[in-house]
Design a protein around this motif. Structure first.
Motif, PDB file in Angstrom:
ATOM      1  N   PHE A 233     -23.763   4.304 -40.884  1.00 25.12           N
ATOM      2  CA  PHE A 233     -22.759   3.202 -40.147  1.00 25.12           C
ATOM      3  C   PHE A 233     -23.761   2.446 -39.343  1.00 25.12           C
ATOM      4  O   PHE A 233     -24.771   2.940 -38.622  1.00 25.12           O
ATOM      5  CB  PHE A 233     -21.665   3.848 -39.250  1.00 25.12           C
ATOM      6  CG  PHE A 233     -20.607   4.859 -39.857  1.00 25.12           C
ATOM      7  CD1 PHE A 233     -19.420   4.097 -40.366  1.00 25.12           C
ATOM      8  CD2 PHE A 233     -20.876   5.969 -40.330  1.00 25.12           C
ATOM      9  CE1 PHE A 233     -18.427   4.771 -41.084  1.00 25.12           C
ATOM     10  CE2 PHE A 233     -19.885   6.518 -41.134  1.00 25.12           C
ATOM     11  CZ  PHE A 233     -18.584   6.012 -41.504  1.00 25.12           C
ATOM     12  N   SER A 234     -23.300   1.019 -38.935  1.00 25.49           N
ATOM     13  CA  SER A 234     -24.068   0.465 -38.200  1.00 25.49           C
ATOM     14  C   SER A 234     -24.094   1.150 -36.689  1.00 25.49           C
ATOM     15  O   SER A 234     -22.946   1.857 -36.367  1.00 25.49           O
ATOM     16  CB  SER A 234     -23.840  -0.935 -38.053  1.00 25.49           C
ATOM     17  OG  SER A 234     -22.502  -1.461 -37.358  1.00 25.49           O
ATOM     18  N   SER A 235     -24.702   0.624 -35.515  1.00 21.92           N
ATOM     19  CA  SER A 235     -24.619   1.029 -34.220  1.00 21.92           C
ATOM     20  C   SER A 235     -23.060   0.719 -33.840  1.00 21.92           C
ATOM     21  O   SER A 235     -22.606   1.404 -32.883  1.00 21.92           O
ATOM     22  CB  SER A 235     -25.599   0.336 -33.251  1.00 21.92           C
ATOM     23  OG  SER A 235     -25.690  -0.701 -33.302  1.00 21.92           O
ATOM     24  N   GLN A 236     -22.576  -0.310 -34.354  1.00 14.83           N
ATOM     25  CA  GLN A 236     -20.875  -0.821 -34.113  1.00 14.83           C
ATOM     26  C   GLN A 236     -20.116   0.067 -34.596  1.00 14.83           C
ATOM     27  O   GLN A 236     -18.749  -0.363 -34.493  1.00 14.83           O
ATOM     28  CB  GLN A 236     -21.092  -2.382 -33.965  1.00 14.83           C
ATOM     29  CG  GLN A 236     -22.156  -3.133 -33.231  1.00 14.83           C
ATOM     30  CD  GLN A 236     -21.966  -2.974 -31.797  1.00 14.83           C
ATOM     31  OE1 GLN A 236     -20.761  -3.052 -31.267  1.00 14.83           O
ATOM     32  NE2 GLN A 236     -23.094  -2.537 -31.197  1.00 14.83           N
ATOM     33  N   GLY A 237     -20.421   0.636 -35.399  1.00 22.01           N
ATOM     34  CA  GLY A 237     -19.581   1.614 -36.459  1.00 22.01           C
ATOM     35  C   GLY A 237     -18.962   0.948 -37.508  1.00 22.01           C
ATOM     36  O   GLY A 237     -18.018   1.320 -38.331  1.00 22.01           O
ATOM     37  N   LYS A 238     -19.684  -0.013 -38.091  1.00 24.33           N
ATOM     38  CA  LYS A 238     -19.327  -0.705 -39.500  1.00 24.33           C
ATOM     39  C   LYS A 238     -19.949   0.177 -40.538  1.00 24.33           C
ATOM     40  O   LYS A 238     -21.046   0.635 -40.483  1.00 24.33           O
ATOM     41  CB  LYS A 238     -19.926  -2.085 -39.489  1.00 24.33           C
ATOM     42  CG  LYS A 238     -19.749  -2.803 -41.052  1.00 24.33           C
ATOM     43  CD  LYS A 238     -20.363  -4.033 -40.928  1.00 24.33           C
ATOM     44  CE  LYS A 238     -20.392  -4.646 -42.283  1.00 24.33           C
ATOM     45  NZ  LYS A 238     -20.997  -5.952 -42.542  1.00 24.33           N
ATOM     46  N   PHE A 239     -19.004   0.404 -41.458  1.00 23.89           N
ATOM     47  CA  PHE A 239     -19.581   1.404 -42.627  1.00 23.89           C
ATOM     48  C   PHE A 239     -20.582   0.479 -43.572  1.00 23.89           C
ATOM     49  O   PHE A 239     -20.404  -0.550 -43.759  1.00 23.89           O
ATOM     50  CB  PHE A 239     -18.595   1.737 -43.526  1.00 23.89           C
ATOM     51  CG  PHE A 239     -18.716   2.421 -44.952  1.00 23.89           C
ATOM     52  CD1 PHE A 239     -19.167   3.800 -45.044  1.00 23.89           C
ATOM     53  CD2 PHE A 239     -19.036   1.516 -45.937  1.00 23.89           C
ATOM     54  CE1 PHE A 239     -19.652   4.314 -46.130  1.00 23.89           C
ATOM     55  CE2 PHE A 239     -19.280   2.460 -47.249  1.00 23.89           C
ATOM     56  CZ  PHE A 239     -19.371   3.539 -47.245  1.00 23.89           C
ATOM     57  N   LEU A 240     -21.884   1.077 -43.643  1.00 26.32           N
ATOM     58  CA  LEU A 240     -22.815   0.694 -44.388  1.00 26.32           C
ATOM     59  C   LEU A 240     -22.961   1.356 -45.739  1.00 26.32           C
ATOM     60  O   LEU A 240     -23.061   0.341 -46.706  1.00 26.32           O
ATOM     61  CB  LEU A 240     -23.990   0.715 -43.892  1.00 26.32           C
ATOM     62  CG  LEU A 240     -24.204   0.039 -42.406  1.00 26.32           C
ATOM     63  CD1 LEU A 240     -25.396   0.399 -41.657  1.00 26.32           C
ATOM     64  CD2 LEU A 240     -24.179  -1.455 -42.464  1.00 26.32           C
ATOM     65  N   CYS A 241     -22.748   2.528 -45.849  1.00 30.54           N
ATOM     66  CA  CYS A 241     -22.860   3.197 -47.188  1.00 30.54           C
ATOM     67  C   CYS A 241     -22.982   4.710 -47.084  1.00 30.54           C
ATOM     68  O   CYS A 241     -22.955   5.243 -46.116  1.00 30.54           O
ATOM     69  CB  CYS A 241     -24.322   2.733 -47.951  1.00 30.54           C
ATOM     70  SG  CYS A 241     -25.587   3.652 -47.183  1.00 30.54           S
ATOM     71  N   ASN A 242     -22.615   5.355 -48.206  1.00 30.85           N
ATOM     72  CA  ASN A 242     -22.777   6.736 -48.298  1.00 30.85           C
ATOM     73  C   ASN A 242     -24.374   7.167 -48.752  1.00 30.85           C
ATOM     74  O   ASN A 242     -24.544   7.007 -49.922  1.00 30.85           O
ATOM     75  CB  ASN A 242     -21.809   7.580 -49.245  1.00 30.85           C
ATOM     76  CG  ASN A 242     -20.018   7.211 -48.774  1.00 30.85           C
ATOM     77  OD1 ASN A 242     -20.106   7.467 -47.690  1.00 30.85           O
ATOM     78  ND2 ASN A 242     -19.378   6.734 -49.535  1.00 30.85           N
ATOM     79  N   LEU A 243     -25.042   7.608 -47.885  1.00 35.41           N
ATOM     80  CA  LEU A 243     -26.158   7.920 -48.076  1.00 35.41           C
ATOM     81  C   LEU A 243     -26.550   8.984 -49.242  1.00 35.41           C
ATOM     82  O   LEU A 243     -27.347   9.084 -50.150  1.00 35.41           O
ATOM     83  CB  LEU A 243     -27.031   8.290 -46.954  1.00 35.41           C
ATOM     84  CG  LEU A 243     -27.416   7.167 -45.929  1.00 35.41           C
ATOM     85  CD1 LEU A 243     -27.977   7.896 -44.644  1.00 35.41           C
ATOM     86  CD2 LEU A 243     -28.521   6.191 -46.548  1.00 35.41           C
TER      87      LEU A 243
END
Length: 281
Positions: A233-243
């Motif tokens: 997640f970004s530092s703001q809590g936005k989902f980016l991906c499943n690593l």
């Protein structure tokens, strides 16, 4: 730049180390929970089942064991001086060891009832989650409590089994509120900032999240145990991906840490199985 496919998963992750020997001997694992990295690149793993802390080098070879039979370790962190701090859940206190395993300090008895997660901030403060009290404490040194916040509940400023904790790029306190299936973020004094997650299997949702850590960009990594994945997640809590997912061989992830070389270190803990894995992302 991350390459994400249509399922919200990073396209590739190369497993560098896979230690999956279940047992009580040196280099074997039982209930590995927390994980941290020493300044020289060695990996520190707290083992609840074997009542010890083990140290492995960056090639995955066993280096040392610490406190065997004398501690009930859960969370683990590294101080600014490179020493190892462990939450001793069995004795309800914290213990500090040198990298070679010498006992340096024992403190916190009578102040914690279920110490679990642990993080050290850039200014040297210790942040401890207490699963018995559903609270977070911030200590400067062994005697000065700078902040204590939280009680049991599902409101923004309450917890239900706060297992692990990490420090954000601006000294935020990032907590995995496991039974509320959320990550909650507070300022250094305990004021609520934001939360993200929610129970489910979709991207950005959790089922009993465990370990949390941050990368050099301030992104937040979460061990989503019952969904068998590590999410970014970004530092703001936005989902980016499943690593990492089951496609990468991940199952029951518990602790997460970023190594000195930027690799992702993961502990796995399940019934009659245990592992320490390192991935190059």
């Amino acid at each position: 730049m991350l390459q994400i496919n249509s399922r919200g998963t990073r396209r590739s992750a190369n497993m560098l180390i896979n230690i999956n020997r279940y047992g009580t001997g040196k280099g074997e694992l039982r209930d590995p929970l927390g994980v941290a990295c020493l300044l020289n690149g060695d990996i520190v793993v707290s083992e609840w089942g074997n009542k010890r802390v083990q140290i492995f080098n960056d090639a995955g070879h066993h280096v040392a064991e610490v406190g065997k039979g004398k501690i009930g370790p859960q969370g683990v962190a590294v101080t600014l001086r490179g020493n190892i701090v462990v939450t001793d859940g069995h004795h309800k206190r914290l213990q500090v060891f040198s990298p070679s395993g010498s006992s340096l300090a024992i403190w916190g008895l009578g102040r914690f009832y279920g110490p679990c997660g642990l993080a050290v901030s850039p200014n040297g403060n210790c942040v401890v989650t207490d699963i018995a009290e559903n609270a977070i404490s911030v200590y400067r040194g062994e005697k000065t409590c700078l902040a204590r916040f939280g009680t049991k509940g599902n409101a923004d400023d309450k917890f239900d089994n706060p297992l692990y904790v990490a420090i954000g790029q601006y000294n935020e306190i990032i907590v995995s509120d496991s039974n509320n299936h959320a990550i909650k973020v507070f300022d250094s004094k305990g004021a609520f900032i934001r939360k993200f997650g929610g129970e489910g299997t979709g991207n950005g949702q959790f089922k009993f999240p465990r370990g949390v850590c941050t990368d050099e960009r301030g992104n937040i990594l979460v061990a989503d145990r019952n969904n068998n994945r590590v999410s970014l997640f970004s530092s703001q809590g936005k989902f980016l991906c499943n690593l990492l997912t089951q496609d990468n061989g991940i199952r029951d992830p518990y602790g997460v840490a970023i190594s000195m070389t930027g690799n992702l270190v993961v502990t796995e803990s399940g019934e009659n199985r245990a592992a320490l894995k390192v991935f190059q992302l």
